[in-house]
Design a protein around this motif. Structure first.
Motif, PDB file in Angstrom:
ATOM      1  N   VAL A 187       0.801  -1.228   0.000  1.00 45.17           N
ATOM      2  CA  VAL A 187       0.000   0.000   0.000  1.00 45.17           C
ATOM      3  C   VAL A 187       0.832   1.276   0.000  1.00 45.17           C
ATOM      4  O   VAL A 187       0.342   2.328  -0.414  1.00 45.17           O
ATOM      5  CB  VAL A 187      -0.975   0.021   1.207  1.00 45.17           C
ATOM      6  N   ASP A 188       2.077   1.205   0.452  1.00 44.12           N
ATOM      7  CA  ASP A 188       2.898   2.422   0.526  1.00 44.12           C
ATOM      8  C   ASP A 188       4.157   2.353  -0.326  1.00 44.12           C
ATOM      9  O   ASP A 188       5.008   3.245  -0.260  1.00 44.12           O
ATOM     10  CB  ASP A 188       3.285   2.713   1.984  1.00 44.12           C
ATOM     11  N   GLY A 189       4.287   1.290  -1.129  1.00 49.25           N
ATOM     12  CA  GLY A 189       5.492   1.127  -1.935  1.00 49.25           C
ATOM     13  C   GLY A 189       6.673   0.616  -1.137  1.00 49.25           C
ATOM     14  O   GLY A 189       7.749   0.404  -1.690  1.00 49.25           O
ATOM     15  N   LYS A 190       6.468   0.413   0.160  1.00 53.95           N
ATOM     16  CA  LYS A 190       7.545  -0.083   1.033  1.00 53.95           C
ATOM     17  C   LYS A 190       7.204  -1.433   1.642  1.00 53.95           C
ATOM     18  O   LYS A 190       7.894  -1.908   2.541  1.00 53.95           O
ATOM     19  CB  LYS A 190       7.818   0.935   2.142  1.00 53.95           C
ATOM     20  N   GLY A 191       6.117  -2.018   1.160  1.00 52.94           N
ATOM     21  CA  GLY A 191       5.784  -3.370   1.588  1.00 52.94           C
ATOM     22  C   GLY A 191       4.664  -3.487   2.595  1.00 52.94           C
ATOM     23  O   GLY A 191       4.341  -4.594   3.024  1.00 52.94           O
ATOM     24  N   SER A 192       4.057  -2.365   2.993  1.00 50.97           N
ATOM     25  CA  SER A 192       3.016  -2.436   4.019  1.00 50.97           C
ATOM     26  C   SER A 192       1.736  -3.050   3.468  1.00 50.97           C
ATOM     27  O   SER A 192       1.394  -2.864   2.300  1.00 50.97           O
ATOM     28  CB  SER A 192       2.705  -1.056   4.581  1.00 50.97           C
ATOM     29  N   MET A 210       5.777  -8.540   8.047  1.00 52.10           N
ATOM     30  CA  MET A 210       4.699  -7.804   7.409  1.00 52.10           C
ATOM     31  C   MET A 210       4.096  -8.610   6.259  1.00 52.10           C
ATOM     32  O   MET A 210       4.807  -9.090   5.365  1.00 52.10           O
ATOM     33  CB  MET A 210       5.215  -6.466   6.876  1.00 52.10           C
ATOM     34  N   GLY A 211       2.787  -8.803   6.292  1.00 49.01           N
ATOM     35  CA  GLY A 211       2.096  -9.456   5.192  1.00 49.01           C
ATOM     36  C   GLY A 211       2.306 -10.953   5.087  1.00 49.01           C
ATOM     37  O   GLY A 211       1.925 -11.557   4.083  1.00 49.01           O
ATOM     38  N   LYS A 212       2.873 -11.568   6.106  1.00 48.79           N
ATOM     39  CA  LYS A 212       3.058 -13.016   6.068  1.00 48.79           C
ATOM     40  C   LYS A 212       1.807 -13.723   6.595  1.00 48.79           C
ATOM     41  O   LYS A 212       1.293 -13.373   7.654  1.00 48.79           O
ATOM     42  CB  LYS A 212       4.269 -13.441   6.914  1.00 48.79           C
ATOM     43  N   PHE A 213       1.358 -14.710   5.817  1.00 49.89           N
ATOM     44  CA  PHE A 213       0.214 -15.532   6.202  1.00 49.89           C
ATOM     45  C   PHE A 213       0.567 -16.999   5.994  1.00 49.89           C
ATOM     46  O   PHE A 213       1.467 -17.330   5.224  1.00 49.89           O
ATOM     47  CB  PHE A 213      -1.019 -15.166   5.372  1.00 49.89           C
ATOM     48  N   ARG A 214      -0.161 -17.845   6.682  1.00 48.62           N
ATOM     49  CA  ARG A 214       0.078 -19.277   6.574  1.00 48.62           C
ATOM     50  C   ARG A 214      -0.399 -19.800   5.213  1.00 48.62           C
ATOM     51  O   ARG A 214      -1.470 -19.424   4.747  1.00 48.62           O
ATOM     52  CB  ARG A 214      -0.660 -20.008   7.706  1.00 48.62           C
ATOM     53  N   PRO A 255       9.139  -5.475  -0.801  1.00 48.17           N
ATOM     54  CA  PRO A 255      10.437  -5.939  -0.291  1.00 48.17           C
ATOM     55  C   PRO A 255      10.332  -7.116   0.661  1.00 48.17           C
ATOM     56  O   PRO A 255      11.326  -7.793   0.923  1.00 48.17           O
ATOM     57  CB  PRO A 255      10.990  -4.702   0.419  1.00 48.17           C
ATOM     58  N   HIS A 256       9.133  -7.381   1.181  1.00 43.85           N
ATOM     59  CA  HIS A 256       8.939  -8.506   2.094  1.00 43.85           C
ATOM     60  C   HIS A 256       8.413  -9.748   1.379  1.00 43.85           C
ATOM     61  O   HIS A 256       8.198 -10.781   2.019  1.00 43.85           O
ATOM     62  CB  HIS A 256       7.961  -8.119   3.206  1.00 43.85           C
ATOM     63  N   ARG A 257       8.227  -9.654   0.072  1.00 38.50           N
ATOM     64  CA  ARG A 257       7.678 -10.758  -0.699  1.00 38.50           C
ATOM     65  C   ARG A 257       8.604 -11.974  -0.648  1.00 38.50           C
ATOM     66  O   ARG A 257       9.823 -11.856  -0.699  1.00 38.50           O
ATOM     67  CB  ARG A 257       7.477 -10.328  -2.148  1.00 38.50           C
ATOM     68  N   SER A 258       8.010 -13.162  -0.548  1.00 34.82           N
ATOM     69  CA  SER A 258       8.773 -14.401  -0.519  1.00 34.82           C
ATOM     70  C   SER A 258       9.607 -14.552  -1.787  1.00 34.82           C
ATOM     71  O   SER A 258       9.148 -14.217  -2.884  1.00 34.82           O
ATOM     72  CB  SER A 258       7.829 -15.597  -0.387  1.00 34.82           C
ATOM     73  N   PRO A 259      10.837 -15.064  -1.668  1.00 34.58           N
ATOM     74  CA  PRO A 259      11.665 -15.275  -2.860  1.00 34.58           C
ATOM     75  C   PRO A 259      11.081 -16.309  -3.816  1.00 34.58           C
ATOM     76  O   PRO A 259      11.480 -16.372  -4.989  1.00 34.58           O
ATOM     77  CB  PRO A 259      13.003 -15.747  -2.284  1.00 34.58           C
ATOM     78  N   PHE A 260      10.140 -17.116  -3.341  1.00 30.67           N
ATOM     79  CA  PHE A 260       9.503 -18.102  -4.216  1.00 30.67           C
ATOM     80  C   PHE A 260       8.439 -17.471  -5.110  1.00 30.67           C
ATOM     81  O   PHE A 260       7.999 -18.082  -6.077  1.00 30.67           O
ATOM     82  CB  PHE A 260       8.872 -19.225  -3.384  1.00 30.67           C
ATOM     83  N   ILE A 261       8.034 -16.241  -4.793  1.00 28.33           N
ATOM     84  CA  ILE A 261       7.019 -15.546  -5.599  1.00 28.33           C
ATOM     85  C   ILE A 261       7.766 -14.652  -6.583  1.00 28.33           C
ATOM     86  O   ILE A 261       7.984 -13.459  -6.338  1.00 28.33           O
ATOM     87  CB  ILE A 261       6.065 -14.713  -4.712  1.00 28.33           C
ATOM     88  N   LYS A 262       8.179 -15.221  -7.686  1.00 32.58           N
ATOM     89  CA  LYS A 262       8.993 -14.457  -8.630  1.00 32.58           C
ATOM     90  C   LYS A 262       8.386 -14.396 -10.026  1.00 32.58           C
ATOM     91  O   LYS A 262       8.955 -13.785 -10.928  1.00 32.58           O
ATOM     92  CB  LYS A 262      10.395 -15.048  -8.702  1.00 32.58           C
TER      93      LYS A 262
END
Length: 295
Positions: A187-192, A210-214, A255-262
């Motif tokens: 939402v803010d371009g910084k991962g929020s 931030m933004g991590k879910f099971r 920036p908090h996105r999982s490395p598997f989501i590429k």
């Protein structure tokens, strides 16, 4: 309200709503998770790293007040009065040795029932574990190979016998990471993520959470639409499109996105095969067994 208000057997104990609605009509923040093989879970709810038992998890929907979910708080005696009938007294005596009805026993009984919701009788199971080479169609086998490929990376977060890293079993030597940021929001371009639900960060207050879910189980996934923690994606095809583009707002990578989501390239034919494979995880017998007859 009952547990079955949001966990419908015909939808693998999920519900076809974006988010659940509480006892007072308030919309909750999250989509109802399917109650499938939760006895094997190492963590519970969409994003909480300290709930290590079903009994602890059940307390949240029962007693939560902000927002109100099942509405038990302040109504305990009324609820116990409704349950304290000859029928339930007999059942409590069979279960606990005497007919005392109390909230602790209600929680224990609910947890025991949820542990019985075991689903391992899909076409995939017949193919993978029972040796039936004809249990899957050629299209589903193509989808299986895509699912377990390094191109799509699906199996990294939805691995193991229960198709989720949040499961545990007796031979597991260590706990794997069950929480992932899929890049759904930024939402803010910084991962929020939206303040209404920031995932695991709301529990740990650790910025990296931030933004991590099971990652939920994919067993019976074709029955549990809509998808994601907030029900914001309506179909399996759209889920695949989401991961193929590497999440949302790919021009502003979270920036908090999982490395598997590429992101990955997938043809319409391959996407159809992947969806067909996901349908092979449906356990029709599980749904029929637990779907209570309608009056």
């Amino acid at each position: 309200m009952s547990c079955s208000s949001c966990h419908l057997p015909e939808h693998a104990f999920a519900e076809p709503k974006r988010v659940s609605v509480g006892a007072k009509g308030e919309q909750l923040n999250r989509n109802a998770l399917a109650l499938v093989n939760v006895a094997y879970n190492a963590s519970f709810t969409w994003a909480h790293n300290n709930l290590d038992s079903i009994e602890k998890q059940i307390l949240i929907p029962l007693f939560n007040e902000h927002p109100v979910e099942m509405g038990v708080t302040g109504n305990e005696q009324e609820i116990l009065k409704r349950i304290n009938t000859p029928h339930y007294q007999h059942l409590f005596k069979d279960a606990f040795g005497d007919d005392e009805v109390n909230m602790n026993r209600v929680v224990l009984a609910l947890a025991s029932y949820v542990r019985s919701l075991v689903s391992f009788n899909s076409a995939f199971d017949a193919y993978a574990y029972l040796g039936d080479d004809n249990a899957l169609t050629p299209q589903q086998i193509e989808g299986l190979n895509l699912f377990f490929s390094e191109r799509t990376e699906c199996f990294h977060c939805h691995g193991g016998v229960n198709f989720t890293q949040s499961s545990k079993h007796s031979f597991q030597m260590f706990s794997v990471q069950p929480f992932h940021n899929t890049g759904l929001y930024n939402v803010d371009g910084k991962g929020s993520y939206p303040k209404s639900d920031m995932g695991l960060y709301s529990v740990t207050h650790n910025k990296s959470d931030m933004g991590k879910f099971r990652a939920p189980t994919l067993r019976n996934i074709a029955l549990t639409a809509p998808y994601m923690h907030d029900g914001s994606i309506t179909s399996l095809e759209e889920v695949i499109d989401f991961y193929a583009r590497g999440g949302n707002k790919v021009d502003e990578i979270n920036p908090h996105r999982s490395p598997f989501i590429k992101g990955f390239v997938i043809s319409d034919k391959e996407k159809a095969a992947l969806v067909a494979f996901l349908h092979s995880l449906t356990d029709d017998n599980f749904v029929k067994t637990h779907n209570a007859p309608k009056n």
